[in-house]
Write a protein that holds these residues in place. Structure first.
Motif, PDB file in Angstrom:
ATOM      1  N   ARG A 157      17.148  23.611  15.117  1.00 43.98           N
ATOM      2  CA  ARG A 157      16.128  22.925  15.904  1.00 43.98           C
ATOM      3  C   ARG A 157      15.129  22.297  14.926  1.00 43.98           C
ATOM      4  O   ARG A 157      14.872  22.812  13.854  1.00 43.98           O
ATOM      5  N   GLY A 158      14.610  21.167  15.286  1.00 50.08           N
ATOM      6  CA  GLY A 158      13.689  20.471  14.403  1.00 50.08           C
ATOM      7  C   GLY A 158      14.416  19.527  13.467  1.00 50.08           C
ATOM      8  O   GLY A 158      15.632  19.600  13.287  1.00 50.08           O
ATOM      9  N   ALA A 159      13.646  18.618  12.859  1.00 50.41           N
ATOM     10  CA  ALA A 159      14.221  17.573  12.001  1.00 50.41           C
ATOM     11  C   ALA A 159      13.740  17.665  10.566  1.00 50.41           C
ATOM     12  O   ALA A 159      13.885  16.711   9.808  1.00 50.41           O
ATOM     13  N   ASN A 160      13.198  18.815  10.158  1.00 50.71           N
ATOM     14  CA  ASN A 160      12.615  18.900   8.818  1.00 50.71           C
ATOM     15  C   ASN A 160      13.655  18.850   7.703  1.00 50.71           C
ATOM     16  O   ASN A 160      13.334  18.544   6.563  1.00 50.71           O
ATOM     17  N   MET A 161      14.940  19.151   8.031  1.00 52.63           N
ATOM     18  CA  MET A 161      15.981  19.109   7.001  1.00 52.63           C
ATOM     19  C   MET A 161      16.834  17.843   7.091  1.00 52.63           C
ATOM     20  O   MET A 161      17.873  17.750   6.440  1.00 52.63           O
ATOM     21  N   SER A 162      16.415  16.882   7.936  1.00 52.75           N
ATOM     22  CA  SER A 162      17.135  15.607   8.033  1.00 52.75           C
ATOM     23  C   SER A 162      16.897  14.790   6.760  1.00 52.75           C
ATOM     24  O   SER A 162      15.826  14.879   6.150  1.00 52.75           O
ATOM     25  N   PRO A 163      17.872  13.999   6.333  1.00 49.21           N
ATOM     26  CA  PRO A 163      19.150  13.706   6.996  1.00 49.21           C
ATOM     27  C   PRO A 163      20.286  14.654   6.617  1.00 49.21           C
ATOM     28  O   PRO A 163      21.406  14.470   7.065  1.00 49.21           O
ATOM     29  N   LEU A 164      20.009  15.672   5.797  1.00 45.96           N
ATOM     30  CA  LEU A 164      21.074  16.589   5.380  1.00 45.96           C
ATOM     31  C   LEU A 164      21.555  17.438   6.547  1.00 45.96           C
ATOM     32  O   LEU A 164      22.766  17.570   6.782  1.00 45.96           O
ATOM     33  N   ILE A 165      20.627  18.020   7.279  1.00 44.38           N
ATOM     34  CA  ILE A 165      20.963  18.873   8.422  1.00 44.38           C
ATOM     35  C   ILE A 165      20.243  18.315   9.635  1.00 44.38           C
ATOM     36  O   ILE A 165      19.009  18.238   9.669  1.00 44.38           O
ATOM     37  N   LEU A 166      21.011  17.930  10.650  1.00 41.51           N
ATOM     38  CA  LEU A 166      20.452  17.265  11.814  1.00 41.51           C
ATOM     39  C   LEU A 166      20.146  18.257  12.934  1.00 41.51           C
ATOM     40  O   LEU A 166      20.746  19.337  13.006  1.00 41.51           O
ATOM     41  N   PRO A 167      19.221  17.927  13.821  1.00 44.42           N
ATOM     42  CA  PRO A 167      18.964  18.786  14.980  1.00 44.42           C
ATOM     43  C   PRO A 167      20.252  19.014  15.772  1.00 44.42           C
ATOM     44  O   PRO A 167      21.030  18.082  15.991  1.00 44.42           O
ATOM     45  N   GLY A 168      20.479  20.237  16.194  1.00 49.03           N
ATOM     46  CA  GLY A 168      21.680  20.568  16.940  1.00 49.03           C
ATOM     47  C   GLY A 168      22.842  21.018  16.082  1.00 49.03           C
ATOM     48  O   GLY A 168      23.888  21.428  16.603  1.00 49.03           O
ATOM     49  N   ALA A 169      22.710  20.959  14.751  1.00 51.09           N
ATOM     50  CA  ALA A 169      23.786  21.397  13.863  1.00 51.09           C
ATOM     51  C   ALA A 169      24.026  22.900  14.015  1.00 51.09           C
ATOM     52  O   ALA A 169      23.147  23.661  14.395  1.00 51.09           O
ATOM     53  N   HIS A 170      25.241  23.319  13.722  1.00 52.26           N
ATOM     54  CA  HIS A 170      25.600  24.730  13.753  1.00 52.26           C
ATOM     55  C   HIS A 170      25.511  25.270  12.325  1.00 52.26           C
ATOM     56  O   HIS A 170      26.087  24.692  11.396  1.00 52.26           O
ATOM     57  N   LEU A 171      24.804  26.370  12.149  1.00 51.07           N
ATOM     58  CA  LEU A 171      24.537  26.910  10.818  1.00 51.07           C
ATOM     59  C   LEU A 171      25.130  28.298  10.668  1.00 51.07           C
ATOM     60  O   LEU A 171      24.968  29.148  11.542  1.00 51.07           O
ATOM     61  N   GLY A 172      25.792  28.534   9.557  1.00 47.89           N
ATOM     62  CA  GLY A 172      26.256  29.871   9.220  1.00 47.89           C
ATOM     63  C   GLY A 172      25.307  30.485   8.207  1.00 47.89           C
ATOM     64  O   GLY A 172      25.118  29.941   7.111  1.00 47.89           O
ATOM     65  N   VAL A 173      24.679  31.610   8.561  1.00 54.53           N
ATOM     66  CA  VAL A 173      23.696  32.258   7.699  1.00 54.53           C
ATOM     67  C   VAL A 173      24.217  33.623   7.275  1.00 54.53           C
ATOM     68  O   VAL A 173      24.541  34.464   8.116  1.00 54.53           O
TER      69      VAL A 173
END
Length: 230
Positions: free
Chosen positions: A144-160
């Motif tokens: 959620r959020g756009a602070n990591m754009s354009p590398l990681i976009l809102p709605g992306a699925h993340l494995g932590v």
């Protein structure tokens, strides 16, 4: 690895059960029954039937890790021999890239405070993942959020990887933040080596800093993979 341990890990992966308590709920048994099976190093036969009935899981795959993971289709249980020209070897299904698991995905929004225990995360849905992306301690989040754009976009699925909390400068980590919940930042050791700098990919978001103690308290884990559409 003992026979029980191998089958037990496959069952956990296929049912997205991370603990004995969760698996006991899936199998509709007492947790002590799982401990008994582990002590005997033997999986009860009725487990296979329950897993087939609930998930369509192939008993042969659970036992040996080969063959199709699922047997049930939309038309029901209809095993049949494929034409020789279309036959696939068991080795194909033994490849981690050919098998998948349905995992729960969690929302990053939560009410966090440094003075309280970490909050429970809210499930955001389910996602089917190749088993090659799974690992012990993995948590799947929806960005959620756009602070990591354009590398990681809102709605992306993340494995932590929640077990990877040894910070390496420049890597992306998931952290709890007051008034925000979970957030993603690149983490760097500062110039005086007595604290850490947190940076977004987007220049619209300011750089922040944390003491080692606060970083340790807020750190959830390292981002190890990203799935998204461009």
């Amino acid at each position: 690895m003992p026979v029980f341990a191998e089958i037990y890990e496959r069952i956990k992966l296929a049912t997205s059960s991370r603990t004995q308590v969760e698996l006991a709920e899936v199998l509709d048994i007492r947790q002590s029954s799982i401990s008994d099976a582990k002590r005997r190093n033997s999986v009860p036969g009725d487990w296979y039937m329950k897993l087939f009935e609930k998930y369509g899981l192939n008993p042969d795959w659970l036992k040996q890790g080969v063959g199709p993971m699922y047997l049930r289709t939309e038309q029901g249980y209809m095993p049949q021999d494929a034409p020789a020209s279309l036959a696939e070897s068991a080795a194909y299904y033994g490849d981690a890239l050919a098998k998948n698991s349905v995992c729960t995905e969690y929302d990053m929004q939560c009410a966090y405070s440094d003075k309280k225990p970490r909050p429970e995360l809210t499930a955001a849905g389910k996602i089917s993942l190749p088993l090659s992306l799974g690992r012990e301690g993995l948590l799947v989040l929806r960005m959620r959020g756009a602070n990591m754009s354009p590398l990681i976009l809102p709605g992306a699925h993340l494995g932590v990887d929640t077990l990877d909390t040894n910070v390496v400068s420049g890597q992306i980590y998931t952290l709890f933040a007051p008034n925000e919940g979970l957030m993603l930042r690149r983490v760097f050791l500062n110039g005086t080596q007595d604290g850490y700098l947190l940076r977004s990919e987007s220049s619209d978001f300011p750089e922040t800093s944390l003491t080692p103690d606060l970083l340790s308290k807020r750190l959830l884990g390292k981002v190890v993979w990203i799935l998204q559409e461009f």
